[in-house]
Design an enzyme around this catalytic site. Structure first.
Site, mmCIF file in Angstrom:
data_model
loop_
_atom_site.group_PDB
_atom_site.id
_atom_site.type_symbol
_atom_site.label_atom_id
_atom_site.label_comp_id
_atom_site.label_asym_id
_atom_site.label_seq_id
_atom_site.Cartn_x
_atom_site.Cartn_y
_atom_site.Cartn_z
ATOM 1 N N GLU A 133 117.989 38.757 30.000
ATOM 2 C CA GLU A 133 119.200 40.067 29.790
ATOM 3 C C GLU A 133 118.921 41.220 31.026
ATOM 4 O OE1 GLU A 133 119.266 41.261 25.807
ATOM 5 O OE2 GLU A 133 119.237 39.513 25.135
ATOM 6 N N HIS A 168 124.278 42.714 24.473
ATOM 7 C CA HIS A 168 123.169 43.117 23.542
ATOM 8 C C HIS A 168 123.951 44.457 22.810
ATOM 9 C CE1 HIS A 168 118.422 42.351 22.291
ATOM 10 N NE2 HIS A 168 118.873 42.783 21.863
HETATM 11 P P1 NAD Z 1 113.528 38.581 8.995
HETATM 12 O O1 NAD Z 1 112.406 38.753 10.158
HETATM 13 O O2 NAD Z 1 114.617 39.008 7.618
HETATM 14 O O3 NAD Z 1 114.921 36.573 8.828
HETATM 15 C C1 NAD Z 1 113.820 36.294 10.285
HETATM 16 C C2 NAD Z 1 114.359 34.381 8.940
HETATM 17 O O4 NAD Z 1 113.461 33.528 10.370
HETATM 18 C C3 NAD Z 1 112.943 34.596 8.336
HETATM 19 O O5 NAD Z 1 113.816 34.313 7.098
HETATM 20 C C4 NAD Z 1 111.828 33.799 8.391
HETATM 21 O O6 NAD Z 1 111.807 33.285 7.832
HETATM 22 C C5 NAD Z 1 113.030 32.388 9.207
HETATM 23 N N1 NAD Z 1 112.150 31.827 10.184
HETATM 24 C C6 NAD Z 1 111.232 32.089 10.913
HETATM 25 N N2 NAD Z 1 110.314 31.362 12.036
HETATM 26 C C7 NAD Z 1 112.255 30.100 11.389
HETATM 27 C C8 NAD Z 1 111.761 28.724 12.097
HETATM 28 N N3 NAD Z 1 110.982 28.178 13.027
HETATM 29 N N4 NAD Z 1 112.828 28.115 11.522
HETATM 30 C C9 NAD Z 1 113.841 28.680 10.990
HETATM 31 N N5 NAD Z 1 113.738 29.595 10.149
HETATM 32 C C10 NAD Z 1 113.066 30.451 10.742
HETATM 33 O O7 NAD Z 1 114.752 39.383 10.809
HETATM 34 P P2 NAD Z 1 116.075 39.275 10.831
HETATM 35 O O8 NAD Z 1 116.118 41.257 10.669
HETATM 36 O O9 NAD Z 1 117.371 38.902 10.140
HETATM 37 O O10 NAD Z 1 116.776 39.295 12.274
HETATM 38 C C11 NAD Z 1 116.763 38.210 12.795
HETATM 39 C C12 NAD Z 1 116.877 38.523 14.420
HETATM 40 O O11 NAD Z 1 118.118 39.001 14.974
HETATM 41 C C13 NAD Z 1 115.681 38.354 15.026
HETATM 42 O O12 NAD Z 1 115.354 38.036 16.299
HETATM 43 C C14 NAD Z 1 116.311 39.948 15.952
HETATM 44 O O13 NAD Z 1 115.381 40.451 16.815
HETATM 45 C C15 NAD Z 1 117.433 39.690 15.909
HETATM 46 N N6 NAD Z 1 118.181 40.820 15.676
HETATM 47 C C16 NAD Z 1 119.516 41.088 16.992
HETATM 48 C C17 NAD Z 1 119.377 41.999 16.435
HETATM 49 C C18 NAD Z 1 121.306 42.052 18.059
HETATM 50 O O14 NAD Z 1 121.225 43.346 18.533
HETATM 51 N N7 NAD Z 1 121.426 40.972 18.467
HETATM 52 C C19 NAD Z 1 119.669 43.567 15.485
HETATM 53 C C20 NAD Z 1 118.715 43.254 15.085
HETATM 54 C C21 NAD Z 1 117.653 41.994 15.163
HETATM 55 C C1 MLT Z 2 116.631 44.473 17.770
HETATM 56 O O1 MLT Z 2 115.850 43.162 17.872
HETATM 57 O O2 MLT Z 2 116.616 45.200 17.017
HETATM 58 C C2 MLT Z 2 117.840 44.298 18.116
HETATM 59 O O3 MLT Z 2 117.467 43.374 19.145
HETATM 60 C C3 MLT Z 2 118.407 45.361 19.241
HETATM 61 C C4 MLT Z 2 117.871 46.374 20.015
HETATM 62 O O4 MLT Z 2 117.606 46.775 20.728
HETATM 63 O O5 MLT Z 2 117.128 47.618 19.129
#
Ligand code: NAD
Ligand code: MLT
Length: 314
Positions: free
Chosen positions: A264, A282
């Site tokens: 990115e 993002h």
């Molecule tokens: P979380 O930890 O609550 O959930 C992640 C899930 O993935 C868990 O239930 C876990 O058991 C599962 N997991 C772990 N390893 C795995 C595998 N090998 N196969 C399948 N499942 C598996 O996380 P969340 O808060 O739901 O966030 C999910 C993702 O979204 C993270 O990567 C986070 O960084 C990302 N995120 C991105 C943004 C964005 O700006 N795009 C914003 C928030 C979160």
């Molecule tokens: C996160 O991991 O919370 C997201 O990717 C969003 C951010 O960039 O803060």
């Protein structure tokens, strides 16, 4: 800390004012964004805490130079930009704010899935060029389609709820939850190899780990339904970008909606050249509400650590 000294906090990425105000009540706060690693190494020795979003790389050399550091805070979920091992070696707690942006990321994923299904970004761009191409942008419905959700954590399960309300069937894969737990969410839990075969839309919501890196790879793409649509609003690299590109070019994959990329910003990615790919830079956590939540959460955790308490996210 002597009674006449204030703790000094460095905020090195844009953080919502609500969080900064909480810190300013008792600490000296410097907001200095866009510091290079060298600049960060030069200044970090003056600070008791550093708060970041995803822009700052808190590397081992930065942590080593932070001789006064007592706290590293990440206003968001993923701590991929922080060398947590280096922090642990120095005994510095690293805290994140994993739930503050759950709804923002969930709603962004739903928006991406709907936009993908109905070609909204492409149709917008076309009409703004003064074209009126109604048949070119024929879409598909979500109603009665199967959505495969990889990762049923905070975001994955909120997606499930909303997709069920739209009469989608949900296939789920998450090695850390039970079939019963999934069934309570209205999700049919299955192995990832089965999920990719039955799904019309696939969305990934895991962290990026050695196990999830390229979890959706060329072999799995080959077994997907023709015309499958992929969504990644979690972390770049969970879906192998080369495999996705090849699948899009061959027509196996009808479209992809991506908020995150292996690198990115993804300016060199061939994915950006495809009309079937819709993208955002993002933005998953970029809502006023989420940014306030995560800023307040890390600020409170920082003050807790200064007060000798454990960091505990709210
Ligand atoms: P979380 O930890 O609550 O959930 C992640 C899930 O993935 C868990 O239930 C876990 O058991 C599962 N997991 C772990 N390893 C795995 C595998 N090998 N196969 C399948 N499942 C598996 O996380 P969340 O808060 O739901 O966030 C999910 C993702 O979204 C993270 O990567 C986070 O960084 C990302 N995120 C991105 C943004 C964005 O700006 N795009 C914003 C928030 C979160
Ligand atoms: C996160 O991991 O919370 C997201 O990717 C969003 C951010 O960039 O803060």
């Amino acid at each position: 800390m002597g009674f006449h000294l204030k703790y000094r906090v460095l905020v090195s990425d844009p953080l919502a004012e609500e969080g900064i105000d909480i810190l300013r009540a008792t600490c000296d706060v410097d907001v200095r964004t866009d510091l290079s690693e060298e600049q960060l190494i030069d200044v970090i020795g003056d600070y008791d805490a550093i708060l970041v979003r995803s822009g700052t790389e808190v590397t081992a050399p930065v942590i080593e130079a932070g001789t006064r550091l007592k706290f590293i805070g990440r206003a968001g979920a993923g701590v991929d930009n922080i060398d947590t091992e280096a922090a642990t070696r120095r005994g510095i707690p690293v805290a994140n704010a994993p739930s503050g942006n759950t709804m923002a990321a969930t709603e962004h994923t739903m928006a991406m899935m709907l936009s993908l299904a109905r070609n909204i970004p492409q149709a917008t761009a076309s009409l703004k060029k003064k074209e009126w191409k109604r048949s070119k942008f024929m879409g598909v419905e979500l109603n009665e389609k199967t959505l495969g959700i990889v990762g049923l954590g905070r975001i994955g399960r909120e997606i499930a709820k909303r997709a069920i309300a739209m009469d989608m069937k949900i296939a789920g894969y998450d090695p850390f939850i039970t079939k019963e737990n999934a069934a309570q969410m209205g999700v049919e839990l299955m192995e990832v190899d089965d999920l990719v075969k039955v799904s019309d839309f696939i969305t990934v919501h895991t962290p990026l780990t050695p196990e999830t890196r390229h979890l959706i790879n060329a072999e799995r793409v080959a077994t997907m339904k023709d015309g499958v649509r992929l969504i990644n609003c979690a972390r770049g690299g969970i879906i192998d970008e080369q495999a996705m590109y090849d699948g899009l070019v061959s027509g196996k994959i009808a479209g992809a909606a991506l908020d995150v990329f292996e690198s990115e910003p993804p300016f060199e990615s061939p994915l950006l050249t495809l009309d079937t790919v819709i993208v955002t830079p993002h933005l998953g956590a970029s809502t006023v509400e989420a940014q306030k939540n995560v800023a307040v959460s890390v600020a409170k955790q920082c003050l807790a650590v200064f007060a000798g308490e454990p960091a505990k996210y709210a």
